[in-house]
Design a protein around this motif. Structure first.
Motif, short mmCIF file in Angstrom:
data_model
loop_
_atom_site.label_atom_id
_atom_site.label_comp_id
_atom_site.label_asym_id
_atom_site.label_seq_id
_atom_site.Cartn_x
_atom_site.Cartn_y
_atom_site.Cartn_z
N ASP A 15 0.81 -1.22 0.00
CA ASP A 15 0.00 0.00 0.00
C ASP A 15 0.84 1.27 0.00
O ASP A 15 0.31 2.38 -0.10
N ASP B 296 -3.59 -2.91 -2.70
CA ASP B 296 -4.31 -3.57 -1.60
C ASP B 296 -4.60 -5.02 -1.98
O ASP B 296 -4.35 -5.45 -3.11
N ARG C 182 -0.07 -5.81 6.06
CA ARG C 182 -0.97 -4.78 6.58
C ARG C 182 -1.33 -3.78 5.49
O ARG C 182 -0.53 -2.93 5.11
N MET C 183 -2.55 -3.91 4.99
CA MET C 183 -3.04 -3.01 3.96
C MET C 183 -4.50 -2.68 4.24
O MET C 183 -5.20 -3.48 4.87
N ASP D 23 -6.68 -7.55 3.63
CA ASP D 23 -5.27 -7.62 4.00
C ASP D 23 -4.53 -8.71 3.21
O ASP D 23 -5.12 -9.48 2.46
N TYR E 144 1.93 -12.65 11.79
CA TYR E 144 1.55 -12.44 10.40
C TYR E 144 2.24 -13.44 9.49
O TYR E 144 1.64 -13.94 8.53
#
Length: 225
Positions: free
Chosen positions: A9, A35, A56-57, A61, A89
């Protein structure tokens, strides 16, 4: 030629990745996604060899985007890029079907070699490191219903196609043993081990060794330490 889709992003981050990849004679950037939703759509349209996936977007996600891309059954593989090493993650990304992960501050050579490895079907994360990830987070995150409602039953059914030796091989893969370690401890030729590992991956529909480790956990062949 390895084709790549960049997903992040941050425009400057995407620009930096593109500059690096386009400096290589054996890599082509097919596009950039800002994204997860855009990444899923572009992966379906462009069929890249590798998707570099941020986690993380906004909106969809990177974890869910990875799950959707790998579930499509295409040849596209996903390489997760995380901010921190060994975090939840990375764990979730591997479970979603990613073929590995790297931290964003990795050296350029590490990223390039990681992309090449994933594109040829190898896993970027070492089996022993995958096991440490699973041990660290297996009790913290919910186990996904990998079988679309039938969960463990369907996964156990996938094991029935394995011979006793192949089941043994899957178990020690889940324990993080390398091919060399398997050969030495089970008194097999390394070429024989490679054959067994290939058959295990094929029979269990595991995309790579990482997915085989996860399968060993999900079916109870290996328990978290």
């Amino acid at each position: 030629m390895t084709t790549v889709l960049i997903t992040d992003d941050q425009p400057l981050q995407r620009f930096g990745f593109r500059m690096l990849l386009e400096s290589q004679d054996d890599m082509t950037v097919l596009g950039e996604a800002s994204d997860g939703s855009e990444a899923v759509r572009m992966a379906a349209e462009l069929h890249p060899d590798v998707v570099l996936m941020d986690v993380r977007m906004p909106g969809l996600d990177g974890i869910e985007a990875t799950r959707r891309i790998t579930a499509a059954g295409d040849r596209t593989r996903v390489l997760i890029l995380t901010t921190f090493d060994l975090d939840e993650y990375a764990y979730a990304g591997l479970r979603a079907g990613a073929s590995g992960f790297l931290v964003k501050d990795a050296q350029p050579e590490e990223l390039l070699s990681g992309i090449r490895a994933v594109a040829t079907g190898d896993a970027v994360v070492a089996p022993s490191l995958t096991r440490r990830l699973l041990d660290a987070y297996a009790h913290r995150l919910p186990t996904p219903d990998l079988a679309g409602g039938s969960g463990t039953t369907a996964l156990d059914a996938r094991l029935t196609a394995l011979t006793d030796r192949e089941l043994e091989i899957l178990t020690v893969i889940g324990k993080g043993w390398t091919n060399t370690e398997i050969a030495a401890r089970l008194h097999l030729a390394e070429s024989t081990v490679k054959t067994h590992v290939g058959r295990v991956l094929a029979k269990t529909a595991s995309r790579d060794r990482i997915q085989a480790v996860i399968l060993a956990y999900d079916t109870g062949l290996v328990k978290p330490s």
